[in-house]
Structures are given as structure tokens and as C-alpha cells.
Write a protein that holds these residues in place. Structure first.
Motif, PDB file in Angstrom:
ATOM      1  N   VAL A 254       0.867  -1.177   0.000  1.00  0.00           N
ATOM      2  CA  VAL A 254       0.000   0.000   0.000  1.00  0.00           C
ATOM      3  C   VAL A 254       0.901   1.223   0.000  1.00  0.00           C
ATOM      4  O   VAL A 254       1.682   1.427   0.932  1.00  0.00           O
ATOM      5  CB  VAL A 254      -0.928   0.026   1.232  1.00  0.00           C
ATOM      6  N   GLU A 255       0.804   2.037  -1.047  1.00  0.00           N
ATOM      7  CA  GLU A 255       1.675   3.203  -1.165  1.00  0.00           C
ATOM      8  C   GLU A 255       0.928   4.472  -0.792  1.00  0.00           C
ATOM      9  O   GLU A 255      -0.210   4.689  -1.213  1.00  0.00           O
ATOM     10  CB  GLU A 255       2.229   3.337  -2.583  1.00  0.00           C
ATOM     11  N   GLY A 256       1.587   5.324  -0.010  1.00  0.00           N
ATOM     12  CA  GLY A 256       1.024   6.614   0.360  1.00  0.00           C
ATOM     13  C   GLY A 256       1.978   7.727   0.006  1.00  0.00           C
ATOM     14  O   GLY A 256       3.094   7.491  -0.462  1.00  0.00           O
ATOM     15  N   TYR A 257       1.562   8.949   0.228  1.00  0.00           N
ATOM     16  CA  TYR A 257       2.374  10.109  -0.126  1.00  0.00           C
ATOM     17  C   TYR A 257       3.683  10.144   0.648  1.00  0.00           C
ATOM     18  O   TYR A 257       4.706  10.599   0.146  1.00  0.00           O
ATOM     19  CB  TYR A 257       1.562  11.381   0.125  1.00  0.00           C
ATOM     20  N   GLU A 258       3.667   9.657   1.883  1.00  0.00           N
ATOM     21  CA  GLU A 258       4.859   9.715   2.734  1.00  0.00           C
ATOM     22  C   GLU A 258       5.594   8.394   2.856  1.00  0.00           C
ATOM     23  O   GLU A 258       6.569   8.287   3.602  1.00  0.00           O
ATOM     24  CB  GLU A 258       4.463  10.200   4.142  1.00  0.00           C
ATOM     25  N   GLY A 259       5.154   7.352   2.146  1.00  0.00           N
ATOM     26  CA  GLY A 259       5.851   6.071   2.256  1.00  0.00           C
ATOM     27  C   GLY A 259       4.963   4.918   1.849  1.00  0.00           C
ATOM     28  O   GLY A 259       3.877   5.104   1.290  1.00  0.00           O
ATOM     29  N   GLY A 260       5.427   3.712   2.117  1.00  0.00           N
ATOM     30  CA  GLY A 260       4.674   2.528   1.737  1.00  0.00           C
ATOM     31  C   GLY A 260       4.557   1.553   2.887  1.00  0.00           C
ATOM     32  O   GLY A 260       5.389   1.535   3.810  1.00  0.00           O
ATOM     33  N   LEU A 261       3.511   0.731   2.841  1.00  0.00           N
ATOM     34  CA  LEU A 261       3.293  -0.316   3.833  1.00  0.00           C
ATOM     35  C   LEU A 261       3.401  -1.669   3.148  1.00  0.00           C
ATOM     36  O   LEU A 261       2.885  -1.854   2.039  1.00  0.00           O
ATOM     37  CB  LEU A 261       1.907  -0.192   4.474  1.00  0.00           C
ATOM     38  N   TYR A 262       4.052  -2.612   3.827  1.00  0.00           N
ATOM     39  CA  TYR A 262       4.140  -3.989   3.342  1.00  0.00           C
ATOM     40  C   TYR A 262       3.405  -4.865   4.352  1.00  0.00           C
ATOM     41  O   TYR A 262       3.849  -5.013   5.490  1.00  0.00           O
ATOM     42  CB  TYR A 262       5.601  -4.430   3.214  1.00  0.00           C
ATOM     43  N   LEU A 263       2.288  -5.424   3.939  1.00  0.00           N
ATOM     44  CA  LEU A 263       1.434  -6.202   4.834  1.00  0.00           C
ATOM     45  C   LEU A 263       1.619  -7.687   4.543  1.00  0.00           C
ATOM     46  O   LEU A 263       1.473  -8.122   3.403  1.00  0.00           O
ATOM     47  CB  LEU A 263      -0.032  -5.810   4.643  1.00  0.00           C
ATOM     48  N   GLU A 264       1.945  -8.456   5.579  1.00  0.00           N
ATOM     49  CA  GLU A 264       2.221  -9.879   5.391  1.00  0.00           C
ATOM     50  C   GLU A 264       1.377 -10.781   6.274  1.00  0.00           C
ATOM     51  O   GLU A 264       1.332 -11.986   6.049  1.00  0.00           O
ATOM     52  CB  GLU A 264       3.709 -10.158   5.652  1.00  0.00           C
ATOM     53  N   ARG A 265       0.714 -10.228   7.287  1.00  0.00           N
ATOM     54  CA  ARG A 265      -0.082 -11.062   8.179  1.00  0.00           C
ATOM     55  C   ARG A 265      -1.201 -11.750   7.413  1.00  0.00           C
ATOM     56  O   ARG A 265      -1.827 -11.161   6.527  1.00  0.00           O
ATOM     57  CB  ARG A 265      -0.677 -10.215   9.303  1.00  0.00           C
ATOM     58  N   ALA A 266      -1.452 -13.002   7.762  1.00  0.00           N
ATOM     59  CA  ALA A 266      -2.438 -13.802   7.030  1.00  0.00           C
ATOM     60  C   ALA A 266      -3.825 -13.166   7.046  1.00  0.00           C
ATOM     61  O   ALA A 266      -4.539 -13.197   6.037  1.00  0.00           O
ATOM     62  CB  ALA A 266      -2.498 -15.212   7.623  1.00  0.00           C
ATOM     63  N   ASP A 267      -4.220 -12.558   8.181  1.00  0.00           N
ATOM     64  CA  ASP A 267      -5.559 -11.960   8.243  1.00  0.00           C
ATOM     65  C   ASP A 267      -5.657 -10.749   7.323  1.00  0.00           C
ATOM     66  O   ASP A 267      -6.710 -10.507   6.711  1.00  0.00           O
ATOM     67  CB  ASP A 267      -5.921 -11.584   9.684  1.00  0.00           C
ATOM     68  N   MET A 268      -4.563  -9.987   7.182  1.00  0.00           N
ATOM     69  CA  MET A 268      -4.570  -8.834   6.287  1.00  0.00           C
ATOM     70  C   MET A 268      -4.638  -9.274   4.826  1.00  0.00           C
ATOM     71  O   MET A 268      -5.359  -8.680   4.012  1.00  0.00           O
ATOM     72  CB  MET A 268      -3.322  -7.987   6.523  1.00  0.00           C
ATOM     73  N   ILE A 269      -3.890 -10.323   4.501  1.00  0.00           N
ATOM     74  CA  ILE A 269      -3.933 -10.860   3.136  1.00  0.00           C
ATOM     75  C   ILE A 269      -5.339 -11.344   2.818  1.00  0.00           C
ATOM     76  O   ILE A 269      -5.877 -11.077   1.735  1.00  0.00           O
ATOM     77  CB  ILE A 269      -2.925 -12.012   2.976  1.00  0.00           C
ATOM     78  N   ASP A 270      -5.957 -12.039   3.768  1.00  0.00           N
ATOM     79  CA  ASP A 270      -7.317 -12.550   3.544  1.00  0.00           C
ATOM     80  C   ASP A 270      -8.310 -11.419   3.314  1.00  0.00           C
ATOM     81  O   ASP A 270      -9.196 -11.514   2.456  1.00  0.00           O
ATOM     82  CB  ASP A 270      -7.763 -13.404   4.741  1.00  0.00           C
ATOM     83  N   ARG A 271      -8.196 -10.334   4.074  1.00  0.00           N
ATOM     84  CA  ARG A 271      -9.118  -9.210   3.903  1.00  0.00           C
ATOM     85  C   ARG A 271      -8.949  -8.580   2.525  1.00  0.00           C
ATOM     86  O   ARG A 271      -9.929  -8.186   1.875  1.00  0.00           O
ATOM     87  CB  ARG A 271      -8.902  -8.168   5.007  1.00  0.00           C
ATOM     88  N   HIS A 272      -7.728  -8.482   2.051  1.00  0.00           N
ATOM     89  CA  HIS A 272      -7.510  -7.902   0.724  1.00  0.00           C
ATOM     90  C   HIS A 272      -7.967  -8.860  -0.378  1.00  0.00           C
ATOM     91  O   HIS A 272      -8.441  -8.411  -1.429  1.00  0.00           O
ATOM     92  CB  HIS A 272      -6.039  -7.512   0.556  1.00  0.00           C
ATOM     93  N   ARG A 273      -7.849 -10.153  -0.144  1.00  0.00           N
ATOM     94  CA  ARG A 273      -8.390 -11.108  -1.121  1.00  0.00           C
ATOM     95  C   ARG A 273      -9.909 -10.974  -1.211  1.00  0.00           C
ATOM     96  O   ARG A 273     -10.491 -11.045  -2.307  1.00  0.00           O
ATOM     97  CB  ARG A 273      -8.008 -12.535  -0.737  1.00  0.00           C
TER      98      ARG A 273
END
Length: 302
Positions: A254-273
């Protein structure tokens, strides 16, 4: 591939898990093998750290991972993959990823993304404002770059265009699958003016026709309620199995104006799926998407 972070990521994640399980701090781990706690942190994040095999074994002993069935042999196999990859890259004279020649042209947080994109086998992206870099023409890339930095020199602009063109080479790889979910509003914005967008949309039509590994579907403005309205722009990257046959988990960027986030937790991946599934529910079909882009080109009158 030179610069691939996959074995290092897998190794770091497992070492972090064993450290946390053993209730040891990064400081304690570093003192045990004569590394700084910052180096332990970088290693756990999948970054390159100068470390030897005996130190890896000492860490496993310190974390009380002695039984092969508990994962000790798995960690040592991953470490061997890291060493083999580094050796192969050294022989080939490519110890760095190609993108690292352009570090002066992108934010520090984006280096990790480029490394992941270079080895991903499946990329799914949902974009609500700008086109993803893999689709951008030189004119579009130039316009967006000048928005961020109006004083950008001609030499720096040329290097940014080189970087973008090099990234897009991956679209010719049949083993790299790209699924793009694009808000209609992205094509209604006109960075650089109408003529730039017409050229950009014609480029998109060409990609649709010539890249069977690329799927593009537009989410129309009247699509109604869907999770894309909440989740906004993101990219899901998925990877091939490692040589040790372990499966490397996906990453959401997830990219923002001030930086980026790298999400690896299984629950976060599932929510994005789930978000991807819901966005696909309201997106136009591939054929209807193509017709809409063609219609927008005609309407522009350029």
C-alpha cells in the motif's frame, strides 16, 4: 534472479518467529553472535546482512531450536538457498538487482517493492487515482513525475523513464500474470492533458490485445457499493515456491504520499483477497472494459 529477496524473507521470518517464541530480544540475539540489534532486525526483515553459517547455527541454539522436526533443518536449507543465490549472482556479476542502479530516482521504501515485483508470478492491483507503473506510457510517466517535482532535470527524467520501461519488460513474461482492477476515474483524470491520455488509452488497448497474461477490468463510476471504496489502492504480490519447496506467503503493498506499507499477516492478506473478490463482482468484463476505453478515446476527439 539477482537481488531476489524471497529466500532471505523466508529465512528472516522464521528466525524472527523462533526468537519471539524463545522470548529473546534482538539485542540479546545480537550480543550472542556479535551482531548489532539493528543487523538482527534487518536480517529478520529479509535484508542483506553479513553473517556466516556458524552464526546462524548459534542463533538456532540460542533460540533452543535443536530438534530437526521443529524447523532447524528447514532454516538451514533456507540459509543454503541464500548462499547459493549469492554465489550464483557473484559469478554472473549481478550481485544487485537491476533496479538498484536507479536508487536516486525513487523513494527508499520502494526498493523493496521493486525487488518483490521482479520475482512475483502473480500481481493483482486495484487503483483508484493513477495508472499502475506497469501500464504507464512515457508521456503519462513524465506528467506524473513533474507533478511531484516540477524542477526535475531532463537527465533525471530520462532515468525515471528508463526505470519504468525496464519494469514493463516483465509484461512480456508469460509466467507473470497481471490482473488490474481500475477505477473509471483513473482514465477520467488527465495528467499531461487530453492528448497524453489518448496515447495512454491506446497503449492500454494494445496491451489488452497483445498480452494474454494481462487482464484489465474497469470499475465503473456507477458500480454502487463495494469494498474497493474502503480499501482504496493496493497491490497483492504472489510468488513461486522456493527451491526448498516452501511456499512464500503473499505481500500486500500500500503506497502513500509519505511512504509505503508492506502487509504480510495472514488476516490482512485474507481481507484484501475478499476485497479483490468484491471489486471483481462490480467490475466490467474484459470485453466491456475494452469497449469503454475505445469509447473514451473517441469521445476525446483528439
Amino acid at each position: 534472479m539477482a537481488g531476489s529477496s524471497l529466500p532471505r524473507r523466508a529465512l528472516g521470518r522464521r528466525l524472527r518467529g523462533y526468537r519471539v517464541q524463545s522470548k529473546k530480544s534482538q539485542l540479546a540475539a545480537g550480543l550472542h553472535i556479535e551482531l548489532s540489534p539493528q543487523s538482527i532486525g534487518r536480517m529478520e526483515d529479509g535484508q542483506k546482512v553479513k553473517i556466516c553459517s556458524s552464526q546462524i547455527r548459534d542463533l538456532l541454539d540460542f533460540y533452543e531450536v535443536s530438534d530437526p522436526s521443529e524447523g532447524r533443518e528447514e532454516v538451514l536449507r533456507l540459509w543454503q538457498e541464500v548462499k547459493d543465490q549469492a554465489h550464483a549472482a557473484k559469478l554472473a556479476g549481478t550481485t544487485k538487482g537491476w533496479w538498484q542502479a536507479y536508487t536516486d530516482q525513487y523513494a527508499p521504501h520502494f526498493d523493496h517493492y521493486l525487488g518483490l515485483e521482479a520475482v512475483a508470478t502473480h500481481l493483482t492491483t486495484h487503483q483508484v487515482v493513477l495508472l499502475p507503473g506497469l501500464l504507464q506510457t512515457a508521456g503519462y510517466r513524465r506528467a506524473v513525475s513533474y507533478i511531484g517535482d516540477p524542477s526535475l532535470s531532463a537527465a533525471d527524467m530520462d532515468r525515471r523513464l528508463e526505470l519504468a520501461a525496464h519494469r514493463q519488460v516483465r509484461l512480456a513474461d508469460p509466467n507473470f500474470r497481471v490482473d488490474i482492477l481500475l477505477s473509471e476515474g483513473v482514465l477520467r483524470h488527465t495528467p499531461g492533458g487530453p492528448s497524453v491520455m489518448v496515447e495512454q488509452m491506446n497503449h492500454i488497448l494494445e496491451l489488452i490485445d497483445t498480452r494474454p497474461n494481462l487482464s484489465l477490468r474497469i470499475v465503473p463510476m456507477n458500480a454502487g457499493s463495494h469494498l474497493g471504496l474502503l480499501v482504496q489502492s493496493f497491490t497483492l504480490l504472489e510468488f513461486p515456491p522456493l527451491a526448498s519447496h516452501l511456499v512464500e506467503p503473499p505481500v500486500v503493498y500500500v503506497e502513500g504520499y509519505e511512504g509505503g506499507l508492506y502487509l504480510e499477516r495472514a488476516d490482512m492478506i485474507d481481507r484484501h483477497r475478499r476485497a479483490i473478490t468484491d471489486i471483481q463482482r462490480v467490475a466490467l468484463t474484459a470485453d466491456d472494459t475494452k469497449q469503454l476505453v475505445q469509447q473514451m478515446v473517441k469521445e476525446s476527439g483528439t
